[in-house]
Design a protein around this motif. Structure first.
Motif, short mmCIF file in Angstrom:
data_model
loop_
_atom_site.label_atom_id
_atom_site.label_comp_id
_atom_site.label_asym_id
_atom_site.label_seq_id
_atom_site.Cartn_x
_atom_site.Cartn_y
_atom_site.Cartn_z
N LEU A 92 0.83 -1.20 0.00
CA LEU A 92 0.00 0.00 0.00
C LEU A 92 0.86 1.26 0.00
CD1 LEU A 92 -2.83 1.23 0.14
CD2 LEU A 92 -2.70 1.09 2.64
N ALA A 109 0.81 4.16 -2.82
CA ALA A 109 0.57 5.55 -2.43
C ALA A 109 1.73 6.44 -2.86
CB ALA A 109 0.36 5.63 -0.92
N GLY A 136 1.49 9.56 -5.50
CA GLY A 136 1.90 10.92 -5.16
C GLY A 136 2.95 11.47 -6.11
#
Length: 438
Positions: free
Chosen positions: A129, A133, A137
């Motif tokens: 995860l 992420a 970003g």
């Protein structure tokens, strides 16, 4: 005539001090934060020796870069040197492709390191995860655009170096207090056999990943004051400063934690700091490490997307890749293509495997750089400026090949696959050009 040349040239903003800071920041980056633990798993307490060997190999190629940067103070770096030596466009295409692949695999490597530091401090988040992420970003920042400046680079470099200085300071205090790890100072043994030169060179092949960056100094040569003198000096000074810091960090880390503990750690330098000084706020060092990794990963992402865009704009890839976003003016299509590949590499490969592949790819490019210098020195007359004897690029070429040989078999396979794709790209391009000609 002078006015025309001035307006067509980049502004010369780098003096020697700022260029050295640029180089040190580029080299230090996130490499040491990512790979020091995995090198300990290969060379035991002789991690410092692996870094010393890697620095020696890098220094030889740095001398070649210093002469090439003095001879041709132009932006373009390795692709420019290879084209000047071999005068074949297809080889320049392959070099550009390998540069792109190096950025891609390095991004995946850094995402693993980022996940390691974050999950060590906040284990509630699964590593996969964190990787997703992070890339989400990075893609968003890349899409929105990023304006780089010398002052921002100095800030980033200061923060990244501060983390390594913290490691050196708290570890030195720990060791001077007589609390060095007994396991660390013992002679390392693996499977009943004392570690030797093979293990040290295997560690050096991985440690070379941490030295990537000094070659980028030549890419800003057109923005350097008195580049014929300052580019060679900056390359050698930057590499020396980074090398000393690396060797100190590596040696002290194995005095605080055993090689086995370092190897098993997902955040090796954080664990070193917390063992050496338990009262040190872990969140501070974690933030520094995460920022160092994040910043380097972002620069790799930006470079990779611009490389694809540039190759497309130059007709080396389909024109589809050169489409810019209507409002952001960023190469959003290259970002969309890079993102799933980088995520796949990060989720399917280990940190050691990915870092080893990155080092193997960059070493292959350095082989071409040193070979280019040998050809140029033989073909062109010697002129004033920084010069090295022909034995230097010859030794650099040989040492690069040696480190490639000591990389893991898996790294060899992936690097070969990427290189093969590069040659396939050239064949497809040539076929398209013939088709258009007819």
């Amino acid at each position: 005539m002078e006015t025309t040349e001035d307006t067509a040239s980049l502004k010369r903003v780098f003096g020697l001090p700022t260029l050295v800071i640029y180089g040190v920041g580029d080299i230090l980056g996130a490499g040491i934060y990512a790979v020091v633990g995995k090198i300990a798993g290969l060379s035991g307490a002789f991690v410092w020796a692996s870094f010393l060997v890697a620095m020696s190999v890098a220094a030889l190629t740095a001398l070649s870069y210093a002469e090439l940067g003095s001879r041709f103070p132009l932006s373009g770096g390795v692709a420019c040197f290879v084209h000047r030596a071999f005068r074949t466009e297809w080889l320049s295409v392959v070099v550009g492709w390998l540069m792109f692949c190096t950025c891609l695999v390095s991004m995946a490597t850094l995402s693993k390191a980022f996940a390691g530091y974050l999950t060590t401090f906040a284990p509630i988040f699964p590593a996969w995860l964190v990787v997703l992420a992070l890339f989400g970003g990075l893609a968003l920042i890349n899409f929105r655009g990023m304006q780089e400046s010398s002052s921002l680079n100095i800030f980033c470099t200061t923060l990244e170096v501060s983390g390594l200085l913290i490691v050196i300071l708290v570890s030195a205090l720990f060791v001077s207090g007589g609390a060095a790890s007994n396991a660390a100072v013992a002679v390392p043994v693996v499977s009943g056999q004392t570690l030797g030169w093979v293990a040290i060179f295997q560690g050096a092949a991985l440690a070379f990943y941490a030295f990537i960056g000094f070659e980028d100094i030549v890419n800003v040569a057109e923005e350097v004051k008195d580049p014929e003198r300052n580019v060679p000096r900056a390359i050698l000074l930057s590499l020396s400063i980074a090398g000393v810091i690396y060797i100190l960090v590596a040696w002290l880390a194995t005095q605080v934690l055993s090689p086995a503990e370092l190897s098993a750690s997902g955040a090796p330098l954080l664990d070193v700091v917390l063992r050496a000084q338990p009262n040190f706020p872990g969140v501070v060092f974690t933030f520094i490490a995460l920022f160092a990794v994040l910043n380097t990963a972002l620069l790799n992402f930006i470079t990779a997307s611009r490389l694809l865009f540039g190759m497309s704009r130059d007709g080396l890839l389909p024109a589809w890749f050169s489409k810019l976003h209507a409002t952001r003016a960023t190469p959003y299509r290259t970002i969309v293509v890079i993102l799933p590949i980088a995520i796949f590499l990060a989720l399917s490969g280990t940190l050691q495997f990915l870092a080893g592949t990155t080092a193997t790819l960059i070493l292959a490019m350095f082989c071409l750089v040193n070979l280019s210098l040998l050809i140029i020195k033989r073909r062109e007359a010697e002129t004033e400026g920084f010069r090295v004897p022909a034995i230097v690029p010859l030794l650099a070429l040989g040492s690069n090949v040696v480190l490639i040989a000591f990389a893991s078999r898996e790294s060899h396979l992936l690097a070969t696959a990427f290189t093969g794709l590069g040659f396939l790209l050239v064949l497809m391009r040539n076929a398209l050009m013939k088709q258009k000609a007819t």
